[in-house]
Scaffold this active site. Structure first.
Site, PDB file in Angstrom:
ATOM      1  N   HIS A 267     -69.418  -0.152 -33.447  1.00 14.04           N
ATOM      2  CA  HIS A 267     -67.948  -0.209 -33.425  1.00 14.04           C
ATOM      3  C   HIS A 267     -67.435  -0.406 -32.000  1.00 14.04           C
ATOM      4  O   HIS A 267     -66.661  -1.331 -31.711  1.00 14.04           O
ATOM      5  CB  HIS A 267     -67.385   1.084 -34.018  1.00 14.04           C
ATOM      6  CG  HIS A 267     -65.891   1.155 -34.017  1.00 14.04           C
ATOM      7  ND1 HIS A 267     -65.133   0.879 -35.133  1.00 14.04           N
ATOM      8  CD2 HIS A 267     -65.003   1.477 -33.035  1.00 14.04           C
ATOM      9  CE1 HIS A 267     -63.851   1.014 -34.833  1.00 14.04           C
ATOM     10  NE2 HIS A 267     -63.747   1.390 -33.568  1.00 14.04           N
ATOM     11  N   GLU A 268     -67.878   0.450 -31.096  1.00 18.66           N
ATOM     12  CA  GLU A 268     -67.408   0.355 -29.708  1.00 18.66           C
ATOM     13  C   GLU A 268     -67.930  -0.912 -29.031  1.00 18.66           C
ATOM     14  O   GLU A 268     -67.233  -1.520 -28.208  1.00 18.66           O
ATOM     15  CB  GLU A 268     -67.828   1.601 -28.921  1.00 18.66           C
ATOM     16  CG  GLU A 268     -67.280   2.921 -29.465  1.00 18.66           C
ATOM     17  CD  GLU A 268     -65.770   2.953 -29.602  1.00 18.66           C
ATOM     18  OE1 GLU A 268     -65.077   2.215 -28.850  1.00 18.66           O
ATOM     19  OE2 GLU A 268     -65.259   3.704 -30.448  1.00 18.66           O
ATOM     20  N   HIS A 271     -65.557  -3.678 -29.708  1.00 18.20           N
ATOM     21  CA  HIS A 271     -64.434  -3.667 -28.767  1.00 18.20           C
ATOM     22  C   HIS A 271     -64.854  -4.314 -27.437  1.00 18.20           C
ATOM     23  O   HIS A 271     -64.123  -5.129 -26.861  1.00 18.20           O
ATOM     24  CB  HIS A 271     -63.999  -2.226 -28.482  1.00 18.20           C
ATOM     25  CG  HIS A 271     -63.128  -1.622 -29.531  1.00 18.20           C
ATOM     26  ND1 HIS A 271     -61.923  -2.166 -29.911  1.00 18.20           N
ATOM     27  CD2 HIS A 271     -63.274  -0.496 -30.277  1.00 18.20           C
ATOM     28  CE1 HIS A 271     -61.366  -1.412 -30.843  1.00 18.20           C
ATOM     29  NE2 HIS A 271     -62.166  -0.396 -31.091  1.00 18.20           N
ATOM     30  N   GLU A 297     -59.200  -3.839 -32.844  1.00 19.15           N
ATOM     31  CA  GLU A 297     -59.855  -3.098 -33.919  1.00 19.15           C
ATOM     32  C   GLU A 297     -60.490  -4.039 -34.928  1.00 19.15           C
ATOM     33  O   GLU A 297     -61.500  -3.697 -35.557  1.00 19.15           O
ATOM     34  CB  GLU A 297     -58.845  -2.171 -34.602  1.00 19.15           C
ATOM     35  CG  GLU A 297     -59.450  -1.088 -35.457  1.00 19.15           C
ATOM     36  CD  GLU A 297     -60.317  -0.109 -34.669  1.00 19.15           C
ATOM     37  OE1 GLU A 297     -61.198   0.529 -35.292  1.00 19.15           O
ATOM     38  OE2 GLU A 297     -60.117   0.026 -33.443  1.00 19.15           O
TER      39      GLU A 297
END
Length: 499
Positions: A267-268, A271, A297
């Site tokens: 997820h990170e 980003h 996001e």
């Protein structure tokens, strides 16, 4: 970045000290969450507030404002130059309305509130945190009033994170999304879907060192350049961008349910990729980095859910998992896939599966909207939270830590932030649908570990532009869509009901 226009060159030159302050604040923010000693809180709060005020002084310097006003009148600017002026004009317009005293008060409340939230969460005692939350809400209401709005005070805060996003937009989105997700969840539960079956992999303790190695193995597989990127550990995973060549993420290790750590990492990393693939010419300018939090996001949720939870990706990394997680040795790829996609109505947002996740966001959206309508007192938030969770998800938190205290966002004053998670989910499904049509062998490439086509598609369609375009404009230009929930609902129904 060099421009032929002398006014634009002067703007960019004068902006460098402001960029440098943001760089320092980002670095301090990363340090605050990772390595800073606890007793440094008050000193850090002062330094943080002073830097924010210094940045404000530079931004609101009359000569700098004059340059921006002069550039606004010119009709020969390119898209990147127009983007720079749009971003600066918006920031100046907002900041000029906020007195220094309020900027300083918010910064101090953020540092103190975050530390109070940490202690309250550890002790699961909302009352410890309540006065800090009340103070922050008072500050944010005052800020919203000074910024101004057309229809709803919450609109002023939403626009901070997602340009031109309004309560009207979100009411329409959640009005469609919420009942259809509840219906999908009910079908899965009632049919005793294999996706809803508990998996022993989620209750087995893992070796943190080994899963850390697994996360790094996955990042290497996804081709992250460790000369421009690093990963550390924090309680709440996050991404901090110092510049286009210094992007840092954190992940978490709880010692149980290893997929949570993998999902946090990917997820990170999603980003981070947005910033790492931004056009290098935008470095040190106001438009380096993502167009909005919703667009940001969409990148993290695309990688975490659309890619990471897919069967081809599970098949790709299953040998790495079996190497580092000993109790997964006898697990088949199909069993790992079901483990990665287990659907369960539960308390914690960051652990939620992709079916139930947006129901967690609805709760936070409704609370924030009511707060800024003066329709909900701070003391009433825990009970409202628990009631809505029971209504939407069928579970009721038994402690504050499982309920209202689980997120750090409000302690940092990030009201209007949560809805961008849902926007990201919607856009991630739009991206996946468009990408599949544009790319032959999409799933085969994932299974082979060939991520170049996906990375290049994202770079060309979204990443390279930084924040040159407002999010709604970028979505229309690159994807010919808006925040359309149909793609996301169709994605979920196809994956979970047709399997």
């Amino acid at each position: 970045m060099r421009c032929e226009n002398p006014v634009m060159n002067q703007i960019l030159n004068d902006y460098k000290p402001m960029w440098s302050i943001k760089h320092a604040v980002s670095l301090m923010g990363w340090d605050f969450e990772t390595f800073m000693p606890r007793e440094g809180t008050e000193e850090r709060g002062v330094a943080d507030s002073q830097l924010h005020m210094l940045h404000k002084d530079l931004l609101l310097n009359k000569d700098f404002i004059g340059l921006v006003e002069s550039a606004k009148k010119q009709d020969n600017l390119g898209d990147y130059e127009k983007g720079i002026i749009r971003v600066l004009d918006k920031e100046i317009t907002k900041q000029i309305k906020i007195p220094k005293e309020l900027t300083e008060a918010e910064s101090l409340a953020r540092i103190r509130g975050n530390m109070a939230w940490r202690e309250a969460r550890a002790k699961s005692d909302f009352k410890m945190y309540e006065p800090h939350l009340k103070k922050m809400i008072e500050i944010k209401k005052e800020i919203a009033a000074k910024w101004g709005y057309d229809k709803h005070p919450y609109d002023a805060l939403l626009d901070t994170f997602e340009e031109q996003l309004t309560v009207d937009d979100l009411d329409k989105i959640f009005g469609v999304l919420t009942p259809r997700i509840q219906n999908l969840l009910k079908k899965l539960v009632d049919s005793k879907s294999p996706f809803c079956k508990e998996n022993p992999l989620g209750t087995s303790k893992y070796d943190i060192k080994k899963v850390n190695e697994l996360n790094h193995d996955i990042l290497n597989l996804l081709q992250y350049d460790m000369n421009r990127f690093r990963m550390d550990t924090s309680t709440h995973p996050f991404t901090e961008t110092m510049g286009l060549n210094d992007v840092r993420i954190t992940t978490r290790y709880e010692g149980i349910d290893f997929k949570k750590s993998i999902f946090s990492t990917i997820h990170e990393a999603g980003h981070a990729l947005y910033n790492l693939q931004c056009d290098q010419s935008l470095s040190l300018t106001p438009i380096e980095g993502g167009s909005s939090l919703g667009l940001h996001e969409s990148q993290s949720r695309f990688w975490e859910n659309i890619v990471c939870r897919s069967l081809p990706f599970v098949q790709l990394i299953s040998p790495l998992i079996r190497k580092q997680v000993h109790f997964a040795n006898q697990t088949t790829d199909d069993e790992l896939y079901l483990y990665f996609n287990n659907v369960k109505a539960d308390y914690i947002r960051v652990d939620a599966d992709e079916v139930t996740y947006n129901l967690h966001i609805v709760i936070r959206y409704e609370i924030e909207k009511k707060i800024f309508e003066d329709d909900l007192n701070v003391s009433e938030i825990p009970e409202f939270w628990n009631d809505r969770m029971e209504q939407l998800l069928g579970v009721r938190p038994t402690t504050d830590a499982l309920g209202v205290l689980q997120d750090t966002h409000w302690s940092s004053g990030l009201f209007g932030y949560f809805p961008t998670y849902t926007l990201g989910n919607l856009v991630s499904a739009i991206i996946a649908s468009k990408m599949r049509k544009d790319m032959e062998g999409y799933e085969e490439d994932i299974q082979k570990g060939n991520f170049d086509p996906i990375r290049q598609w994202l770079r060309l369609k979204i990443h390279q532009y930084g924040s040159a375009y407002a999010p709604k404009v970028l979505l229309e230009n690159s994807l010919n869509e808006g925040y359309n929930p149909d793609y996301f609902i169709n994605y979920l129904e196809t994956k979970y009901l047709a399997s």
